[in-house]
Scaffold this motif. Structure first.
Motif, PDB file in Angstrom:
ATOM      1  N   CYS A   9      34.863  12.094  21.499  1.00  0.00           N
ATOM      2  CA  CYS A   9      36.193  12.544  21.090  1.00  0.00           C
ATOM      3  C   CYS A   9      36.039  13.457  19.880  1.00  0.00           C
ATOM      4  CB  CYS A   9      37.104  11.352  20.807  1.00  0.00           C
ATOM      5  SG  CYS A   9      36.657  10.379  19.342  1.00  0.00           S
ATOM      6  N   LEU A  10      37.083  13.640  19.090  1.00  0.00           N
ATOM      7  CA  LEU A  10      37.037  14.581  17.958  1.00  0.00           C
ATOM      8  C   LEU A  10      36.994  13.887  16.596  1.00  0.00           C
ATOM      9  CD1 LEU A  10      39.734  17.162  19.155  1.00  0.00           C
ATOM     10  CD2 LEU A  10      37.286  17.174  19.596  1.00  0.00           C
ATOM     11  N   MET A  11      36.957  12.572  16.596  1.00  0.00           N
ATOM     12  CA  MET A  11      36.952  11.842  15.335  1.00  0.00           C
ATOM     13  C   MET A  11      35.621  12.014  14.621  1.00  0.00           C
ATOM     14  SD  MET A  11      40.026  10.613  15.438  1.00  0.00           S
ATOM     15  CE  MET A  11      40.225   9.212  14.325  1.00  0.00           C
ATOM     16  N   ASN A  12      35.622  11.782  13.289  1.00  0.00           N
ATOM     17  CA  ASN A  12      34.398  11.952  12.512  1.00  0.00           C
ATOM     18  C   ASN A  12      34.364  10.967  11.348  1.00  0.00           C
ATOM     19  OD1 ASN A  12      35.477  13.310   9.935  1.00  0.00           O
ATOM     20  ND2 ASN A  12      36.295  14.653  11.540  1.00  0.00           N
ATOM     21  N   THR A  13      33.219  10.844  10.730  1.00  0.00           N
ATOM     22  CA  THR A  13      33.012   9.855   9.676  1.00  0.00           C
ATOM     23  C   THR A  13      33.653  10.248   8.350  1.00  0.00           C
ATOM     24  OG1 THR A  13      30.858  10.856   9.181  1.00  0.00           O
ATOM     25  CG2 THR A  13      30.874   8.956  10.672  1.00  0.00           C
ATOM     26  N   GLN A  31      37.112   1.609  20.460  1.00  0.00           N
ATOM     27  CA  GLN A  31      38.295   0.760  20.347  1.00  0.00           C
ATOM     28  C   GLN A  31      39.337   1.158  21.383  1.00  0.00           C
ATOM     29  OE1 GLN A  31      39.944   0.452  16.385  1.00  0.00           O
ATOM     30  NE2 GLN A  31      41.897  -0.339  17.127  1.00  0.00           N
ATOM     31  N   TYR A  32      39.465   2.454  21.620  1.00  0.00           N
ATOM     32  CA  TYR A  32      40.426   2.960  22.611  1.00  0.00           C
ATOM     33  C   TYR A  32      40.178   2.317  23.972  1.00  0.00           C
ATOM     34  CZ  TYR A  32      42.911   6.333  25.587  1.00  0.00           C
ATOM     35  OH  TYR A  32      43.759   6.923  26.506  1.00  0.00           O
ATOM     36  N   PHE A  33      38.926   2.342  24.419  1.00  0.00           N
ATOM     37  CA  PHE A  33      38.613   1.816  25.748  1.00  0.00           C
ATOM     38  C   PHE A  33      38.662   0.284  25.805  1.00  0.00           C
ATOM     39  CE2 PHE A  33      36.501   6.041  26.183  1.00  0.00           C
ATOM     40  CZ  PHE A  33      37.268   6.491  27.251  1.00  0.00           C
ATOM     41  N   SER A  34      38.261  -0.363  24.729  1.00  0.00           N
ATOM     42  CA  SER A  34      38.311  -1.831  24.731  1.00  0.00           C
ATOM     43  C   SER A  34      39.746  -2.338  24.740  1.00  0.00           C
ATOM     44  CB  SER A  34      37.562  -2.396  23.515  1.00  0.00           C
ATOM     45  OG  SER A  34      38.224  -2.068  22.313  1.00  0.00           O
ATOM     46  N   GLU A  35      40.661  -1.566  24.112  1.00  0.00           N
ATOM     47  CA  GLU A  35      42.060  -1.978  24.046  1.00  0.00           C
ATOM     48  C   GLU A  35      42.781  -1.810  25.381  1.00  0.00           C
ATOM     49  OE1 GLU A  35      44.388  -2.957  21.056  1.00  0.00           O
ATOM     50  OE2 GLU A  35      42.447  -3.944  21.198  1.00  0.00           O
ATOM     51  N   ILE A  36      42.265  -0.929  26.244  1.00  0.00           N
ATOM     52  CA  ILE A  36      42.909  -0.710  27.533  1.00  0.00           C
ATOM     53  C   ILE A  36      43.036  -2.024  28.305  1.00  0.00           C
ATOM     54  CG2 ILE A  36      42.565   0.293  29.838  1.00  0.00           C
ATOM     55  CD1 ILE A  36      41.579   2.811  28.509  1.00  0.00           C
ATOM     56  N   LYS A  37      42.009  -2.843  28.225  1.00  0.00           N
ATOM     57  CA  LYS A  37      42.018  -4.119  28.947  1.00  0.00           C
ATOM     58  C   LYS A  37      43.092  -5.059  28.406  1.00  0.00           C
ATOM     59  CE  LYS A  37      37.065  -3.807  29.828  1.00  0.00           C
ATOM     60  NZ  LYS A  37      35.732  -4.435  29.578  1.00  0.00           N
ATOM     61  N   HIS A 172      49.434   3.439  24.827  1.00  0.00           N
ATOM     62  CA  HIS A 172      48.005   3.515  24.522  1.00  0.00           C
ATOM     63  C   HIS A 172      47.382   4.805  25.034  1.00  0.00           C
ATOM     64  CE1 HIS A 172      44.162   1.855  23.317  1.00  0.00           C
ATOM     65  NE2 HIS A 172      43.661   2.272  24.463  1.00  0.00           N
ATOM     66  N   SER A 173      47.886   5.331  26.134  1.00  0.00           N
ATOM     67  CA  SER A 173      47.283   6.509  26.750  1.00  0.00           C
ATOM     68  C   SER A 173      47.269   7.708  25.817  1.00  0.00           C
ATOM     69  CB  SER A 173      48.032   6.870  28.037  1.00  0.00           C
ATOM     70  OG  SER A 173      47.511   8.045  28.623  1.00  0.00           O
ATOM     71  N   THR A 174      48.396   7.974  25.145  1.00  0.00           N
ATOM     72  CA  THR A 174      48.477   9.154  24.271  1.00  0.00           C
ATOM     73  C   THR A 174      48.379   8.813  22.786  1.00  0.00           C
ATOM     74  OG1 THR A 174      50.907   9.109  24.095  1.00  0.00           O
ATOM     75  CG2 THR A 174      49.964  10.304  25.960  1.00  0.00           C
ATOM     76  N   GLU A 175      48.445   7.513  22.454  1.00  0.00           N
ATOM     77  CA  GLU A 175      48.450   7.113  21.040  1.00  0.00           C
ATOM     78  C   GLU A 175      47.455   5.998  20.740  1.00  0.00           C
ATOM     79  OE1 GLU A 175      53.149   8.121  20.173  1.00  0.00           O
ATOM     80  OE2 GLU A 175      52.603   6.127  20.892  1.00  0.00           O
ATOM     81  N   GLY A 176      46.456   5.833  21.617  1.00  0.00           N
ATOM     82  CA  GLY A 176      45.522   4.719  21.467  1.00  0.00           C
ATOM     83  C   GLY A 176      44.438   4.910  20.443  1.00  0.00           C
ATOM     84  N   ILE A 177      44.290   6.129  19.937  1.00  0.00           N
ATOM     85  CA  ILE A 177      43.342   6.367  18.848  1.00  0.00           C
ATOM     86  C   ILE A 177      44.024   5.966  17.542  1.00  0.00           C
ATOM     87  CG2 ILE A 177      42.126   8.118  17.500  1.00  0.00           C
ATOM     88  CD1 ILE A 177      40.690   7.733  20.010  1.00  0.00           C
ATOM     89  N   PRO A 178      43.480   5.005  16.809  1.00  0.00           N
ATOM     90  CA  PRO A 178      44.134   4.581  15.562  1.00  0.00           C
ATOM     91  C   PRO A 178      44.154   5.701  14.523  1.00  0.00           C
ATOM     92  CG  PRO A 178      41.967   3.562  15.776  1.00  0.00           C
ATOM     93  CD  PRO A 178      42.246   4.243  17.083  1.00  0.00           C
ATOM     94  N   MET A 179      45.294   5.883  13.901  1.00  0.00           N
ATOM     95  CA  MET A 179      45.421   6.886  12.840  1.00  0.00           C
ATOM     96  C   MET A 179      44.653   6.414  11.612  1.00  0.00           C
ATOM     97  SD  MET A 179      47.041   9.865  12.541  1.00  0.00           S
ATOM     98  CE  MET A 179      48.318   9.744  13.791  1.00  0.00           C
ATOM     99  N   PRO A 180      43.819   7.263  11.020  1.00  0.00           N
ATOM    100  CA  PRO A 180      43.124   6.865   9.781  1.00  0.00           C
ATOM    101  C   PRO A 180      44.124   6.340   8.759  1.00  0.00           C
ATOM    102  CG  PRO A 180      42.243   8.938  10.577  1.00  0.00           C
ATOM    103  CD  PRO A 180      43.431   8.623  11.448  1.00  0.00           C
ATOM    104  N   LEU A 285      44.648  14.948  20.065  1.00  0.00           N
ATOM    105  CA  LEU A 285      43.783  15.579  21.066  1.00  0.00           C
ATOM    106  C   LEU A 285      42.677  14.635  21.519  1.00  0.00           C
ATOM    107  CD1 LEU A 285      43.507  19.170  19.521  1.00  0.00           C
ATOM    108  CD2 LEU A 285      44.665  18.561  21.655  1.00  0.00           C
ATOM    109  N   SER A 286      42.186  13.803  20.611  1.00  0.00           N
ATOM    110  CA  SER A 286      41.160  12.830  20.975  1.00  0.00           C
ATOM    111  C   SER A 286      41.666  11.893  22.060  1.00  0.00           C
ATOM    112  CB  SER A 286      40.721  12.025  19.747  1.00  0.00           C
ATOM    113  OG  SER A 286      39.962  12.814  18.859  1.00  0.00           O
ATOM    114  N   ALA A 287      42.919  11.459  21.931  1.00  0.00           N
ATOM    115  CA  ALA A 287      43.506  10.584  22.950  1.00  0.00           C
ATOM    116  C   ALA A 287      43.598  11.303  24.287  1.00  0.00           C
ATOM    117  CB  ALA A 287      44.880  10.104  22.501  1.00  0.00           C
ATOM    118  N   GLU A 288      43.957  12.590  24.256  1.00  0.00           N
ATOM    119  CA  GLU A 288      44.048  13.354  25.500  1.00  0.00           C
ATOM    120  C   GLU A 288      42.682  13.535  26.152  1.00  0.00           C
ATOM    121  OE1 GLU A 288      46.865  16.631  25.953  1.00  0.00           O
ATOM    122  OE2 GLU A 288      47.343  16.411  23.819  1.00  0.00           O
ATOM    123  N   VAL A 289      41.639  13.638  25.338  1.00  0.00           N
ATOM    124  CA  VAL A 289      40.281  13.742  25.874  1.00  0.00           C
ATOM    125  C   VAL A 289      39.897  12.430  26.562  1.00  0.00           C
ATOM    126  CG1 VAL A 289      37.832  13.946  25.285  1.00  0.00           C
ATOM    127  CG2 VAL A 289      39.497  15.489  24.240  1.00  0.00           C
TER     128      VAL A 289
END
Length: 365
Positions: A9-13, A31-37, A172-180, A285-289
């Motif tokens: 995805c586009l996230m970084n440290t 976390q995105y994929f683990s939360e899908i379940k 979760h599909s479009t907003e599943g990436i946690p906001m920093p 965009l990371s969520a869309e990827v």
């Protein structure tokens, strides 16, 4: 220390709580994929049981509330609610920053679906002064004002009409990436809002509703009102939803997520990058990827461009912002040059919330 970029995805440290592992993937997309379940069942075992629960609602006229902003997620939630045979009340909060496009989308949708629309309008003079308090405070989440009030409006109407289900476009599909965590603030923080407003001698909250931790506890556990991430209960694909909205409801899309509000567009596209060094498109965009709407290369290409399609559009929004806020160009320059402050420099309910979550998690175990 040099930032490491996630290869998936586009996230970084450079963002809080983001770690890149040896295989090049990061903690956010894992976390995105683990939360899908977890999120698909949400509060119910199936969509059918959710619908059955909603239809038991005591109110005869409406059996659920759907908050609508004019964006794709909330608009599609309303469409699916009708298709599934529910009787929703569409609820919108107008803080004075709606784009004409957002108003048009909401009107077309409600008319075509024959759905009642309730719009809560906040007095503009009141809201402008509340925003000015937040600008003076130099805190990052100016939109806490809107988000908190929007939550309050939905819960207030649920109580009024004795409705137990609020169907939201959050998903979760479009907003599943946690906001920093340093990019926004706790949305139930009524105390933070009132503390900032009081510190800067702001107006009394007459038409501006607020929502705090105690409100959440009373509404959720005493009144049994459930906030449902409705799109997690269906096979939701944003690109397909957008096509359907455009084709069937004369829906006009926006350039980026949440750009249905003129202020949000200016805030995310100009204020956040220039004052706080934040580009929320990275998360969106990371969520869309990860959900397959974009490839990573396509997302990188989009991110390389300005949040505004043209300098002309940026200047139009800047001019509109200055006029509406009664600011001079120098006021904006001065604001952007000041150092940021943290929300927790003011009174807050976030610590109370965190403690309650820990207690709840411990008892659940």
């Amino acid at each position: 220390m040099k930032k490491e970029n996630c290869k998936r995805c586009l996230m970084n440290t450079g963002m809080s709580d983001v770690k890149v592992f040896n295989d090049g993937t990061c903690s956010s997309c894992r976390q995105y994929f683990s939360e899908i379940k977890r999120v698909k069942p949400a509060y119910y075992d199936s969509l059918e049981s959710l619908l059955a629960s909603i239809r038991k609602n005591k109110s005869k006229k409406y059996d659920c509330i759907v908050g609508v902003s004019g964006g794709v997620d909330s608009s599609y939630t309303l469409v699916k609610a009708i298709e599934l045979g529910l009787k929703p009340l569409a609820v919108h909060m107008d803080n004075g920053w709606n784009s004409e496009l957002a108003n048009s989308n909401i009107k077309n949708l409600c008319n075509k679906l024959d759905v009642d629309l309730y719009t809560h309008v906040i007095d503009w003079d009141e809201y402008r002064e509340l925003m000015n308090c937040f600008f003076k405070a130099d805190v990052v989440d100016v939109e806490l004002l809107y988000d908190n009030a929007m939550i309050a409006v939905n819960y207030n109407l649920a109580r009024k009409f004795k409705i137990n289900h609020i169907l939201a476009g959050t998903n979760h599909s479009t907003e599943g990436i946690p906001m920093p965590s340093e990019w926004n603030w706790f949305k139930f923080d009524k105390r933070n809002i009132k503390s900032i407003v009081k510190f800067y001698n702001g107006p009394k909250l007459k038409t501006m509703p607020t929502f705090g931790v105690i409100n959440y506890i009373l509404d959720t556990y005493l009144r049994k009102i459930k906030w449902i991430d409705f799109l997690d209960h269906i096979d939701y694909k944003k690109s397909i939803a957008l096509e359907e909205l455009v084709k069937n409801y004369n829906y006009k899309p926006y350039e980026y997520k949440h750009y249905e509000s003129v202020f949000t567009r200016f805030y995310q596209g100009y204020i956040l990058p220039n004052k706080f060094g934040i580009d929320k498109r990275i998360v969106h965009l990371s969520a869309e990827v990860l959900n397959g709407d974009l490839t990573r290369d396509e997302a990188v290409q989009i991110l390389s461009k300005s949040p505004y399609s043209s300098e002309e559009n940026l200047n139009l929004d800047k001019k509109y912002f200055l006029k509406k806020m009664k600011w001079k160009e120098s006021d904006l320059t001065n604001y952007l040059s000041r150092k940021k402050r943290n929300h927790d420099e003011f009174k807050s309910e976030k610590k109370l919330w965190n403690n309650l979550v820990r207690i709840y998690s411990y008892r659940k175990k």
